[in-house]
Motif scaffolding. Structure first.
Motif, PDB file in Angstrom:
ATOM      1  N   GLU A  57      37.447  34.041  33.485  1.00 22.89           N
ATOM      2  CA  GLU A  57      37.988  33.458  34.732  1.00 22.89           C
ATOM      3  C   GLU A  57      37.867  34.481  35.856  1.00 22.89           C
ATOM      4  OE1 GLU A  57      42.568  32.540  36.249  1.00 22.89           O
ATOM      5  OE2 GLU A  57      42.189  33.016  34.156  1.00 22.89           O
ATOM      6  N   LEU A  58      37.362  34.038  37.001  1.00 21.69           N
ATOM      7  CA  LEU A  58      37.244  34.926  38.159  1.00 21.69           C
ATOM      8  C   LEU A  58      38.619  35.171  38.766  1.00 21.69           C
ATOM      9  CD1 LEU A  58      35.232  36.320  40.230  1.00 21.69           C
ATOM     10  CD2 LEU A  58      35.523  34.240  41.587  1.00 21.69           C
ATOM     11  N   VAL A  59      38.949  36.449  38.972  1.00 18.64           N
ATOM     12  CA  VAL A  59      40.212  36.818  39.620  1.00 18.64           C
ATOM     13  C   VAL A  59      39.859  37.541  40.922  1.00 18.64           C
ATOM     14  CG1 VAL A  59      42.392  38.063  39.392  1.00 18.64           C
ATOM     15  CG2 VAL A  59      41.304  37.090  37.357  1.00 18.64           C
ATOM     16  N   VAL A  60      40.089  36.871  42.047  1.00 13.49           N
ATOM     17  CA  VAL A  60      39.685  37.432  43.346  1.00 13.49           C
ATOM     18  C   VAL A  60      40.800  38.313  43.900  1.00 13.49           C
ATOM     19  CG1 VAL A  60      38.954  36.893  45.702  1.00 13.49           C
ATOM     20  CG2 VAL A  60      38.224  35.427  43.797  1.00 13.49           C
ATOM     21  N   ARG A  61      40.433  39.559  44.189  1.00 15.96           N
ATOM     22  CA  ARG A  61      41.402  40.495  44.792  1.00 15.96           C
ATOM     23  C   ARG A  61      40.766  41.124  46.031  1.00 15.96           C
ATOM     24  NH1 ARG A  61      42.398  42.160  39.084  1.00 15.96           N
ATOM     25  NH2 ARG A  61      44.189  40.958  38.332  1.00 15.96           N
ATOM     26  N   PRO A  93      42.447  46.699  45.287  1.00 16.03           N
ATOM     27  CA  PRO A  93      42.635  45.972  44.023  1.00 16.03           C
ATOM     28  C   PRO A  93      41.329  45.271  43.644  1.00 16.03           C
ATOM     29  CG  PRO A  93      44.444  45.526  45.526  1.00 16.03           C
ATOM     30  CD  PRO A  93      43.391  46.259  46.319  1.00 16.03           C
ATOM     31  N   LEU A  94      40.932  45.380  42.387  1.00 16.47           N
ATOM     32  CA  LEU A  94      39.586  44.978  41.979  1.00 16.47           C
ATOM     33  C   LEU A  94      39.457  43.477  41.723  1.00 16.47           C
ATOM     34  CD1 LEU A  94      36.806  46.295  41.262  1.00 16.47           C
ATOM     35  CD2 LEU A  94      37.578  46.278  38.882  1.00 16.47           C
ATOM     36  N   THR A  95      38.481  42.870  42.397  1.00 18.96           N
ATOM     37  CA  THR A  95      38.051  41.513  42.027  1.00 18.96           C
ATOM     38  C   THR A  95      37.304  41.649  40.706  1.00 18.96           C
ATOM     39  OG1 THR A  95      37.855  40.741  44.313  1.00 18.96           O
ATOM     40  CG2 THR A  95      36.525  39.597  42.655  1.00 18.96           C
ATOM     41  N   THR A  96      37.640  40.811  39.731  1.00 21.00           N
ATOM     42  CA  THR A  96      37.039  40.976  38.409  1.00 21.00           C
ATOM     43  C   THR A  96      36.961  39.634  37.692  1.00 21.00           C
ATOM     44  OG1 THR A  96      37.162  42.308  36.370  1.00 21.00           O
ATOM     45  CG2 THR A  96      39.244  41.505  37.254  1.00 21.00           C
ATOM     46  N   VAL A  97      36.193  39.605  36.621  1.00 28.63           N
ATOM     47  CA  VAL A  97      36.118  38.410  35.780  1.00 28.63           C
ATOM     48  C   VAL A  97      36.968  38.693  34.546  1.00 28.63           C
ATOM     49  CG1 VAL A  97      34.640  36.819  34.517  1.00 28.63           C
ATOM     50  CG2 VAL A  97      33.824  37.835  36.654  1.00 28.63           C
ATOM     51  N   ARG A  98      38.025  37.932  34.390  1.00 35.46           N
ATOM     52  CA  ARG A  98      39.016  38.215  33.341  1.00 35.46           C
ATOM     53  C   ARG A  98      38.525  37.771  31.966  1.00 35.46           C
ATOM     54  NH1 ARG A  98      44.369  35.705  34.850  1.00 35.46           N
ATOM     55  NH2 ARG A  98      44.626  37.648  36.025  1.00 35.46           N
ATOM     56  N   LYS A  99      38.528  38.707  31.042  1.00 35.15           N
ATOM     57  CA  LYS A  99      38.215  38.384  29.652  1.00 35.15           C
ATOM     58  C   LYS A  99      39.495  37.839  29.017  1.00 35.15           C
ATOM     59  CE  LYS A  99      35.641  41.220  26.974  1.00 35.15           C
ATOM     60  NZ  LYS A  99      35.341  42.409  26.154  1.00 35.15           N
TER      61      LYS A  99
END
Length: 341
Positions: free
Chosen positions: A326-330, A288-294
């Protein structure tokens, strides 16, 4: 299906009683507008036609011009904007640009000919620093309300809606530094686009402040905003010894993971990858991808609200509304070599 069963289904979907559904369908008073809207939405979701007397006349057409829908972030944007427009009684007209298909200017001409009340441009030529901006100033000069999402140009006197791309890069770099990574690369799209320029600026600032690294030219690669683009960019960064890769889109990040696997490197065991957007379904990739949420919902609401203010007579303002990502850590990021020493 009999009428009673249909009433029960609609009532269950809308979370109201059958009597309330009946009152709404028969146009009776005594129902709040929120409840009435919930019943209408239930009808639409379940595929029932609205009774003729309840069909709203549209307040007008609003054009929505987006890039190709291959990248899941664009249909997500389109859906959020269309939902907000429909809520305000406007009918969205979606124009999707395809590589080699009708150019943006052709769509704009078509929409103007159809008498649209305004146009929302998502990631259009306004984001391209090499494109001519008179295509937009012609629209504003004739008084057509427009709003431009994702990109900025000082020469266009219209509202712009953007995520904070500099902050997006800083959040990603900070996360990788906290995990112990020092050799952190940036995979971005073509350098002529405003969001790319801003992501690079945020990355440069973060690398300088957090790691004291000032010469980062060797750690930035430009490619296409696609899986293949991300794969090509990441291949170069891996060859330059990067253990952390920040990507300008989720699709690029998926390509970066593919590049790691091709080289026998595990993610996140040996290389950590961060995306950008938090597109639909990205939480279900492997890993699951760690991503920066737009912040799509907030940006879409602001775009529609700003446009409709203009449509309803408020003079257009030249401003840029910037929304915080917002950073979403996965699962695609893990400890770097510093932690493993």
């Amino acid at each position: 299906m009999n009428g009673h069963a249909r009433l029960a289904d609609i009532a269950a979907q809308a979370g109201v009683s059958e009597a309330t559904v009946s009152r709404v369908l028969n146009g009776k008073p005594g129902v709040s507008s929120a409840t009435r809207q919930a019943v209408m939405t239930a009808l639409d979701l379940m595929g029932y036609e609205r009774p003729q007397r309840l069909r709203q006349r549209s307040n007008g057409l609003i054009g929505l011009v987006t890039p190709e829908l291959d990248n899941p972030i664009f249909p997500a944007f389109a859906q959020a904007i269309e939902k907000a427009l429909t809520h305000h009684g406007y009918t969205p007209v979606l124009c999707t640009q395809l590589p080699g298909g009708a150019p943006e200017d052709e769509f704009t001409e078509l929409l103007v000919d159809r008498g649209v009340s305004g146009i929302v441009f998502v990631s259009g030529l306004h984001a391209d620093t090499t494109a001519r901006m008179d295509r937009y100033t012609r629209l504003t000069d004739r008084g057509l309300p427009i709003v431009l999402v994702d990109g900025y140009n000082a020469d266009v006197a219209a509202p712009f809606i953007s995520p904070d791309d500099r902050l997006a890069s800083r959040l990603a770099v900070q996360h990788l530094v906290d995990l112990g990574h020092e050799r952190i690369g940036l995979a971005v799209g073509p350098r002529r686009f405003v969001p790319v320029i801003r992501k690079i600026e945020g990355y440069q600032q973060a690398m300088a402040q957090l790691l004291g690294v000032h010469d980062v030219d060797d750690l930035i690669t430009h490619s296409l905003f696609s899986v293949e683009g991300g794969q090509a960019a990441a291949a170069q960064l891996l060859a330059r010894g990067c253990t952390g890769i920040v990507c300008a889109s989720d699709l690029m990040a998926l390509g970066a993971i593919r590049a790691c696997r091709e080289r026998g490197k595990s993610v996140p065991g040996e290389v950590s990858v961060v995306g950008f957007d938090d597109s639909p379904l990205i939480a279900f990739t492997d890993p699951p991808l760690t991503t920066v949420r737009k912040p799509i919902g907030a940006m879409a609401s602001a775009a529609v609200q700003t446009l409709l203010e203009e449509v309803n007579g408020t003079p257009g303002r030249h401003l840029e509304l910037i929304f915080q990502p917002e950073l979403v850590v996965r699962g695609s990021t893990g400890s770097g070599p510093l932690v493993n020493r």
